[in-house]
Enzyme design. Structure first.
Site, PDB file in Angstrom:
ATOM      1  N   TYR A  15       0.859  -1.191   0.000  1.00 14.02           N
ATOM      2  CA  TYR A  15       0.000   0.000   0.000  1.00 14.02           C
ATOM      3  C   TYR A  15       0.894   1.239   0.000  1.00 14.02           C
ATOM      4  CZ  TYR A  15      -3.965   2.915   1.673  1.00 14.02           C
ATOM      5  OH  TYR A  15      -4.959   3.848   1.824  1.00 14.02           O
ATOM      6  N   TYR A  17      -2.126   4.569 -10.027  1.00 13.09           N
ATOM      7  CA  TYR A  17      -3.326   3.841 -10.462  1.00 13.09           C
ATOM      8  C   TYR A  17      -4.588   4.545  -9.981  1.00 13.09           C
ATOM      9  CZ  TYR A  17      -6.757   0.045 -10.951  1.00 13.09           C
ATOM     10  OH  TYR A  17      -7.858  -0.706 -11.271  1.00 13.09           O
TER      11      TYR A  17
END
Lengths: 141, 377
Positions: free
Chosen positions: B275, B323
Site C-alpha cells: 500500500y 493507479y
C-alpha cells in the site's frame, strides 16, 4: 514569548482527567512526564498506567525540557493557524519519550533544521492552554 | 478446540465517574481483568473493542497484538468480539484476547469515538502543531530514514518513476505517461521532503471481494485464488509515538505472521503489493518484511528489481501513486493481487503463483497482510 510561525489560534484539544497534570505543568512552565514506580519506564503521552508493565503505580515528574530534533516535515499546504511553510517536528526528549511539536526561533528551512540539533522547550500561552514548543539550544547549556 | 473466558472485570467504579476519560475507562476495566486473570498487557496478543479504535486501546495499554477486531455494530459488538475471538484462538491467530468496553455515557469525559474528539490524545498532542493528516504525518519519519541510511531524494523519487512504468501498462490507471526523477523532484513541494508526485492520488472508486470455502470454490466460474496466509497488527494512533520512525512494528508483525502462516519464504513470493500512500511505503514494506536488509530497499528499487521484468514485481497496477487512491486503497491492492493470481492483470507477471499483499491503516497505525496463491496449498 517564542517567535512562532503561528498566525491564528492553534487547534487545541481538551485536557482529560489523565492529561490534566501535563497541561497544568505547561501553564506553570514545566514539561511533565510520567514514570513507573515499579519498572522505571518513562512515558508520554500521559495516562494513568504504565504501558510497559501494566502497573497503576505511576508518578508525574518535571522533565529537563531538553531534547533533540529526531525528524520533521515542512508543510507547504495552507493551514488556517500557520503562516507557511512551517515545520512539524518529532522531538526526542533526553528522558526517552518522543513528542510532536513545532520548532521556533529558527528558520523553517532544511538548512536551518538539522537533524539531531539540541533543542529546549519553551511555552506558548494560548489562553486556556500553554503549548510546549521547542527552540534550538547550545549543546552545552 | 473449546475456548474459555479466564479473566473478567468491570471498571473499579460504576455510576458517575467524572475523573476518567472514556479510554481510561477501557483501561481501568482491562487492568482489573488483568488482575483477575493474573496477567499483564504483555501477555495479550489479541485486542477487540468497539466505541474506541483497537489501535487506541493497544497503544494506550502497551499491547503489540497479532490479532485485532474493531467490529462496531452497536451494543452487541462485544458478543461478536467473543465469537470472532473464539474463531481466532481456534485458528491460532491469537492465544490470549482482550475485549474492552468503556463509555463515559453520563459524564461525557473524553468521548472521542473512533476518530478521536477534543479529548483524544491526537487532538491534544498532535493537532496543535499544524498536522494536516497524511501529507504531514505519514511522511514525518523519512528525513530520519535518509540520515540513518543515506537514502537520497533521487532514490525516493525513483519509487514514483517505477510505479508510473507499471501504470503505463494499465489502461485503467489514472496517470500513464512516463515520468523521470527530475519530473518528480520538480513537482510542487507538498511537505518537504515530499513532492506532489511522491504523494498518492485522490480519486473515487470502490471494490468488493467474495470468499467461500476452497471446497465450494470449484463451483464458481473463475479460477479460485486461495488465501495461503494472513497477518495483522496495530501500533499507535500517533505517528510521533512510533517506537522507530524508520520502521513499522505493525508491518513487521503482520508480515511475519502472514509468511509464517502461509509457510513460505521470501523466495516464494512472485508478486508483491505494498500500500503506497506515499513513496516511502514500499521501502518500509520491503525492509520490514525482510525482502531487503535495513537501509537497502532504496538501492533495490533503484536497481530495477521491482520494475517490469525485475526480480520482485511490486505494485503492478501503478499503485496509489499512479493507479488510483480513494482514501482506503487497501481494497485495490487486494484486487490487483487477485488479478495477478488469476492471470488476468493488464501487466501480468508471467507464471506468478504467489502474491503477497501488504496494507497499511491510518498512518502506520495498523497493518494487514494477505498471501494469495493460485494453487491449493
Amino acid at each position: 514569548m517564542a517567535d512562532s510561525p503561528r498566525r491564528r489560534p492553534r487547534p487545541l484539544g481538551q485536557p482529560t482527567p489523565e492529561t490534566q497534570h501535563f497541561w497544568d505543568g505547561t501553564k506553570a512552565g514545566e514539561l511533565r512526564l510520567q514514570r513507573c514506580n515499579d519498572c522505571g519506564h518513562v512515558y508520554f503521552p500521559p495516562r494513568s498506567l504504565c504501558p510497559a508493565c501494566s502497573s497503576r503505580n505511576v508518578d508525574v515528574f518535571s522533565a529537563s525540557g531538553k531534547g533533540k530534533l529526531l525528524s520533521y516535515v515542512i508543510n507547504h499546504r495552507p493551514h488556517p493557524s500557520f503562516d507557511g511553510p512551517y515545520a512539524i517536528a518529532v522531538v526526542e526528549l533526553d528522558e526517552g519519550p518522543t513528542m510532536l511539536s513545532n520548532i521556533v526561533d529558527c528558520d523553517q528551512s532544511p538548512e536551518a533544521l538539522v537533524l539531531d540539533m539540541p533543542l529546549e522547550v519553551t511555552f506558548e500561552d494560548n489562553g486556556d492552554l500553554a503549548v510546549p514548543l521547542f527552540r534550538p539550544r547550545e549543546s552545552q547549556s | 478446540m473449546t475456548v474459555a473466558i479466564v479473566g473478567a472485570a468491570e471498571t473499579t467504579e460504576l455510576g458517575r465517574i467524572p475523573d476518567m476519560s472514556q479510554i481510561q475507562l477501557h483501561a481501568d476495566a482491562a487492568l482489573n481483568a488483568f488482575a483477575d486473570a493474573g496477567i499483564r498487557a504483555r501477555d495479550i496478543d489479541g485486542v477487540a473493542t468497539a466505541g474506541e479504535s483497537p489501535v487506541n486501546i493497544a497503544h494506550y495499554l502497551g499491547i503489540a497484538p497479532r490479532w485485532v477486531d474493531g467490529s462496531s455494530v452497536g451494543g452487541c459488538s462485544f458478543m461478536l468480539h467473543v465469537r470472532h475471538a473464539a474463531a481466532a484462538i481456534e485458528a491460532g491467530y491469537a492465544h490470549t484476547v482482550l475485549i474492552t468496553h468503556g463509555e463515559s455515557g453520563r459524564s461525557g469525559v473524553g468521548r472521542g469515538g473512533r476518530g478521536g474528539g477534543g479529548g483524544s490524545l491526537l487532538a491534544q498532542f498532535e493537532s496543535p502543531y499544524g498536522s494536516m493528516g497524511p501529507t504531514t504525518m505519514f511522511t514525518i519519519g523519512v528525513l530520519r530514514y535518509m540520515k540513518q541510511y543515506g537514502m537520497t531524494h533521487e532514490q525516493l523519487a525513483m519509487v514514483a518513476v517505477v510505479q508510473r512504468e507499471w501504470a503505463g501498462m494499465n489502461p485503467r490507471a489514472s496517470y500513464r505517461d512516463p515520468i523521470t526523477v527530475d519530473d518528480v523532484l520538480n513537482s510542487r513541494m507538498i511537505a518537504y521532503p515530499f513532492h506532489l508526485l511522491e504523494c498518492c492520488l485522490v480519486t473515487d472508486g470502490g471494490g468488493a471481494l467474495i470468499l467461500t470455502s476452497a471446497e465450494r470454490a470449484a463451483d464458481f466460474p473463475h479460477k479460485p485464488v486461495y488465501i495461503l496466509g494472513s497477518g495483522e497488527s496495530v501500533e499507535t494512533p500517533m505517528v510521533s509515538q512510533m517506537k522507530d520512525l524508520t520502521s513499522s512494528q505493525a508491518f513487521r508483525i503482520a508480515g511475519s505472521e502472514a509468511m509464517r502462516s502461509a509457510g513460505i519464504n521470501h523466495g516464494d513470493v512472485d508478486h508483491m503489493m505494498v500500500y503506497d500512500a506515499f513513496a516511502h511505503l514500499p521501502i518500509w514494506g520491503l525492509e520490514d518484511l525482510g525482502f531487503c536488509g535495513r537501509g537497502e530497499a532504496p538501492a533495490f528499487i533503484e536497481d530495477g528489481n521491482t520494475r517490469p521484468g525485475g526480480t520482485l514485481p511490486l505494485n503492478t497496477n501503478g499503485g496509489g501513486l499512479s493507479y488510483m487512491h480513494s482514501g482506503m486503497y487497501g481494497m485495490y491492492a487486494l484486487q490487483e493481487s487477485v488479478r495477478q493470481m488469476r492471470g488476468t492483470a493488464p501487466a501480468q507477471v508471467p507464471g506468478a503463483a504467489v502474491s503477497l499483499c501488504l496494507g497499511v491503516g491510518g498512518m502506520f497505525a495498523a497493518s494487514g497482510c494477505i498471501v494469495m496463491g493460485n494453487e491449493l496449498p
